[in-house]
Scaffold this motif. Structure first.
Motif, PDB file in Angstrom:
ATOM      1  N   GLU A  64     -18.615  -3.781  -7.308  1.00 24.15           N
ATOM      2  CA  GLU A  64     -19.399  -4.330  -8.418  1.00 24.15           C
ATOM      3  C   GLU A  64     -20.012  -3.228  -9.275  1.00 24.15           C
ATOM      4  N   ARG A  65     -20.370  -2.105  -8.654  1.00 22.91           N
ATOM      5  CA  ARG A  65     -20.854  -0.967  -9.458  1.00 22.91           C
ATOM      6  C   ARG A  65     -19.739  -0.447 -10.360  1.00 22.91           C
ATOM      7  N   ALA A  66     -18.549  -0.348  -9.800  1.00 24.39           N
ATOM      8  CA  ALA A  66     -17.416   0.168 -10.582  1.00 24.39           C
ATOM      9  C   ALA A  66     -17.095  -0.747 -11.761  1.00 24.39           C
ATOM     10  N   LEU A  67     -17.340  -2.047 -11.594  1.00 22.14           N
ATOM     11  CA  LEU A  67     -17.008  -3.013 -12.636  1.00 22.14           C
ATOM     12  C   LEU A  67     -18.155  -3.267 -13.619  1.00 22.14           C
ATOM     13  N   GLU A  68     -19.270  -2.558 -13.448  1.00 26.70           N
ATOM     14  CA  GLU A  68     -20.399  -2.779 -14.347  1.00 26.70           C
ATOM     15  C   GLU A  68     -20.033  -2.492 -15.797  1.00 26.70           C
ATOM     16  N   ASP A  69     -19.261  -1.424 -16.034  1.00 26.39           N
ATOM     17  CA  ASP A  69     -18.885  -1.082 -17.403  1.00 26.39           C
ATOM     18  C   ASP A  69     -17.371  -1.029 -17.595  1.00 26.39           C
ATOM     19  N   LEU A  70     -16.659  -1.713 -16.709  1.00 27.09           N
ATOM     20  CA  LEU A  70     -15.208  -1.831 -16.820  1.00 27.09           C
ATOM     21  C   LEU A  70     -14.823  -3.298 -16.678  1.00 27.09           C
ATOM     22  N   ASP A  71     -13.758  -3.689 -17.354  1.00 27.55           N
ATOM     23  CA  ASP A  71     -13.309  -5.074 -17.234  1.00 27.55           C
ATOM     24  C   ASP A  71     -12.558  -5.315 -15.934  1.00 27.55           C
ATOM     25  N   VAL A  72     -11.700  -4.370 -15.562  1.00 29.28           N
ATOM     26  CA  VAL A  72     -10.908  -4.510 -14.335  1.00 29.28           C
ATOM     27  C   VAL A  72     -10.683  -3.144 -13.712  1.00 29.28           C
ATOM     28  N   LEU A  73     -10.276  -3.168 -12.448  1.00 29.36           N
ATOM     29  CA  LEU A  73      -9.781  -1.984 -11.753  1.00 29.36           C
ATOM     30  C   LEU A  73      -8.301  -2.174 -11.494  1.00 29.36           C
ATOM     31  N   VAL A  74      -7.534  -1.099 -11.534  1.00 29.99           N
ATOM     32  CA  VAL A  74      -6.118  -1.188 -11.181  1.00 29.99           C
ATOM     33  C   VAL A  74      -5.794  -0.136 -10.128  1.00 29.99           C
ATOM     34  N   LEU A  75      -4.843  -0.477  -9.270  1.00 27.01           N
ATOM     35  CA  LEU A  75      -4.387   0.406  -8.203  1.00 27.01           C
ATOM     36  C   LEU A  75      -3.076  -0.162  -7.666  1.00 27.01           C
ATOM     37  N   PRO A  76      -2.342   0.594  -6.880  1.00 31.12           N
ATOM     38  CA  PRO A  76      -1.132   0.026  -6.289  1.00 31.12           C
ATOM     39  C   PRO A  76      -1.469  -1.178  -5.415  1.00 31.12           C
ATOM     40  N   THR A  77      -0.561  -2.136  -5.347  1.00 28.70           N
ATOM     41  CA  THR A  77      -0.729  -3.250  -4.421  1.00 28.70           C
ATOM     42  C   THR A  77      -0.439  -2.783  -3.010  1.00 28.70           C
ATOM     43  N   LEU A  78       0.670  -2.098  -2.835  1.00 29.40           N
ATOM     44  CA  LEU A  78       1.056  -1.530  -1.551  1.00 29.40           C
ATOM     45  C   LEU A  78       1.173  -0.016  -1.699  1.00 29.40           C
ATOM     46  N   PRO A  79       0.877   0.737  -0.647  1.00 29.76           N
ATOM     47  CA  PRO A  79       0.958   2.199  -0.761  1.00 29.76           C
ATOM     48  C   PRO A  79       2.380   2.744  -0.665  1.00 29.76           C
ATOM     49  N   ALA A  80       3.336   1.874  -0.339  1.00 28.66           N
ATOM     50  CA  ALA A  80       4.726   2.307  -0.194  1.00 28.66           C
ATOM     51  C   ALA A  80       5.632   1.105  -0.420  1.00 28.66           C
ATOM     52  N   PHE A  81       6.919   1.353  -0.604  1.00 28.77           N
ATOM     53  CA  PHE A  81       7.874   0.256  -0.684  1.00 28.77           C
ATOM     54  C   PHE A  81       8.004  -0.408   0.689  1.00 28.77           C
ATOM     55  N   PRO A  82       8.391  -1.683   0.735  1.00 29.68           N
ATOM     56  CA  PRO A  82       8.529  -2.357   2.031  1.00 29.68           C
ATOM     57  C   PRO A  82       9.578  -1.694   2.909  1.00 29.68           C
ATOM     58  N   ILE A  83       9.301  -1.637   4.209  1.00 32.75           N
ATOM     59  CA  ILE A  83      10.250  -1.028   5.137  1.00 32.75           C
ATOM     60  C   ILE A  83      11.433  -1.965   5.362  1.00 32.75           C
ATOM     61  N   THR A  84      12.449  -1.468   6.015  1.00 34.37           N
ATOM     62  CA  THR A  84      13.625  -2.293   6.278  1.00 34.37           C
ATOM     63  C   THR A  84      13.349  -3.270   7.421  1.00 34.37           C
ATOM     64  N   LEU A  85      14.127  -4.342   7.435  1.00 37.04           N
ATOM     65  CA  LEU A  85      14.054  -5.296   8.541  1.00 37.04           C
ATOM     66  C   LEU A  85      14.367  -4.602   9.866  1.00 37.04           C
ATOM     67  N   GLU A  86      15.349  -3.705   9.821  1.00 38.36           N
ATOM     68  CA  GLU A  86      15.736  -2.990  11.031  1.00 38.36           C
ATOM     69  C   GLU A  86      14.577  -2.175  11.581  1.00 38.36           C
ATOM     70  N   ALA A  87      13.873  -1.475  10.692  1.00 39.64           N
ATOM     71  CA  ALA A  87      12.741  -0.660  11.134  1.00 39.64           C
ATOM     72  C   ALA A  87      11.619  -1.542  11.680  1.00 39.64           C
ATOM     73  N   ALA A  88      11.355  -2.649  11.009  1.00 36.56           N
ATOM     74  CA  ALA A  88      10.297  -3.553  11.464  1.00 36.56           C
ATOM     75  C   ALA A  88      10.620  -4.118  12.839  1.00 36.56           C
ATOM     76  N   ARG A  89      11.875  -4.515  13.027  1.00 30.43           N
ATOM     77  CA  ARG A  89      12.267  -5.094  14.325  1.00 30.43           C
ATOM     78  C   ARG A  89      12.277  -4.042  15.428  1.00 30.43           C
ATOM     79  N   ALA A  90      12.415  -2.788  15.034  1.00 32.90           N
ATOM     80  CA  ALA A  90      12.384  -1.697  16.015  1.00 32.90           C
ATOM     81  C   ALA A  90      10.959  -1.287  16.372  1.00 32.90           C
ATOM     82  N   GLY A  91       9.981  -1.895  15.715  1.00 30.70           N
ATOM     83  CA  GLY A  91       8.594  -1.648  16.081  1.00 30.70           C
ATOM     84  C   GLY A  91       7.795  -0.778  15.143  1.00 30.70           C
ATOM     85  N   THR A  92       8.365  -0.378  13.988  1.00 30.00           N
ATOM     86  CA  THR A  92       7.605   0.414  13.022  1.00 30.00           C
ATOM     87  C   THR A  92       6.386  -0.372  12.557  1.00 30.00           C
ATOM     88  N   SER A  93       5.226   0.244  12.642  1.00 27.08           N
ATOM     89  CA  SER A  93       3.988  -0.440  12.274  1.00 27.08           C
ATOM     90  C   SER A  93       3.929  -0.700  10.769  1.00 27.08           C
TER      91      SER A  93
END
Length: 378
Positions: free
Chosen positions: A290-319
């Motif tokens: 709320e402090r950051a938005l006091e003099d700004l209309d919106v904040l922007v940032l990435p939604t995710l920090p990386a692209f989604p991992i593969t199904l294979e990696a997820a099924r192998a246990g990658t967190s």
């Protein structure tokens, strides 16, 4: 098709050419069981009435064309479901679609529906939207009715829409939120002021966010948000406690996936001390936003920090827990947050650009998103 739990044509006043919308299987549709894509709930009695958001869509002339698949019990970020199947990621079939509203993001990205509803407790609309290359919105906490939503009790969860275009997403919000001001949501947002939140993300994604802001010609500046990491952990503690409270009794049924059983058992260890600490972090982080938005209309940032991992990696246990590091904090604080797809140099995949606004200023978030969408399309 695994993106849907079931397909049908439900309408009241809808015209033959009415827009179509699919509904996550944690949202009641009269005459259908709400199973949350879980074997343990398949024998639930059918819902006697529509969830309030579903009734709003029908009253507005939308045609509901099915219930969408999801991560089992809405407790996971991958969207992988061994019982009902795993929805296809429209951007890359080898990658996870994201969770928990995986089917809702998938059907929109695959053009099987004009829009979809999901729910977002720790990023479960915005995460799949970013994975699947569509727009997804988490409204201000408490603004959109949760009547007829599973689980019934929550301090974080929000119903929100997916769409390929902001004009359609705004149409959905108009139908599900009687207080939503469509004119404000469609207003010219070119003079908006934007704070670009400095975060850690894979190479190329932060540059894509800054490039989009530049192309939209917004007045902008860099912003640091205190306690983001703490807010992520605190949000996880709250979700763990509330999910265990809602679904812990299902662990011994033998009808849950092994991965879900493990997460629920871990969630059962959340203590009252953990929740007291989470509440303190919530106050600190909410105040920082709320402090950051006091003099700004919106904040922007990435939604995710990386692209989604593969199904294979997820099924192998990658967190995948870090997937929600930039989205879960805004469930804790309750601010409206919306993800739109943004191109990344050198990649065939689009990332998600997240827009966060003041509490109650959902329409402003939508208008900024629409302006960014137009700038990126120009």
């Amino acid at each position: 098709m695994s993106a849907f739990i079931s397909e049908f044509d439900l309408h009241t006043r809808a015209a033959a050419d009415a827009p179509t919308i699919a509904i996550k299987d944690s949202i009641d549709i009269a005459g259908y069981a709400t199973t949350a894509a879980c074997r343990a709930l398949v024998d639930q009695p059918v819902a006697a009435t529509h969830a309030q958001v579903v009734q709003g869509l029908l009253d507005a002339g939308w045609r509901i064309n099915g219930k969408t698949n999801m991560h089992e019990l809405a407790f996971g970020m991958t969207g992988i479901n061994g019982f009902t199947g795993t929805p296809k990621n429209p951007q890359d079939a080898a990658r996870i679609p994201g969770g928990s509203s995986s089917g809702s993001a998938s059907v929109v990205g695959l053009r099987l529906a004009d829009a979809a509803l999901g729910t977002d407790t720790g990023g479960s609309v915005r995460g799949p939207a970013a994975c699947c290359g569509v727009a997804g919105f988490k409204p201000t906490f408490g603004r959109v009715s949760r009547d007829g939503i599973t689980p019934k009790e929550t301090t974080l969860d929000c119903v929100g829409p997916f769409a390929r275009e902001m004009r359609v997403l705004i149409d959905v919000m108009t139908a599900i939120d009687p207080t939503f001001d469509t004119r404000t949501a469609r207003a010219n947002a070119s003079k908006s002021t934007v704070g670009i939140v400095e975060v850690q993300a894979d190479a190329g994604i932060p540059n894509a966010i800054e490039s989009a802001v530049y192309r939209a010609d917004f007045v902008s500046r860099k912003v640091e948000l205190d306690a983001m990491t703490d807010a992520f952990a605190a949000g996880l503690a709250v979700i763990n406690a509330e999910t265990w409270r809602a679904f812990g009794h299902l662990v011994d049924t033998g009808k849950l996936g092994a991965d879900l059983v493990a997460r629920l058992r871990a969630a059962s260890n959340t203590t009252s001390t953990d929740l007291e600490a989470a509440e303190r972090v919530k106050r600190t982080f909410t105040a920082a936003v709320e402090r950051a938005l006091e003099d700004l209309d919106v904040l922007v940032l990435p939604t995710l920090p990386a692209f989604p991992i593969t199904l294979e990696a997820a099924r192998a246990g990658t967190s995948v827990i870090a997937m929600s590091s930039l989205i879960r904090p805004f469930n804790l604080s309750g601010h409206p947050a919306l993800s739109i797809p943004v191109p990344v140099a050198g990649s065939a995949l689009k990332a998600g650009l997240q827009i966060v606004g003041r509490k109650g200023a959902d329409e402003k978030v939508c208008s900024v998103a629409a302006h960014l969408e137009a700038a990126l399309a120009a």
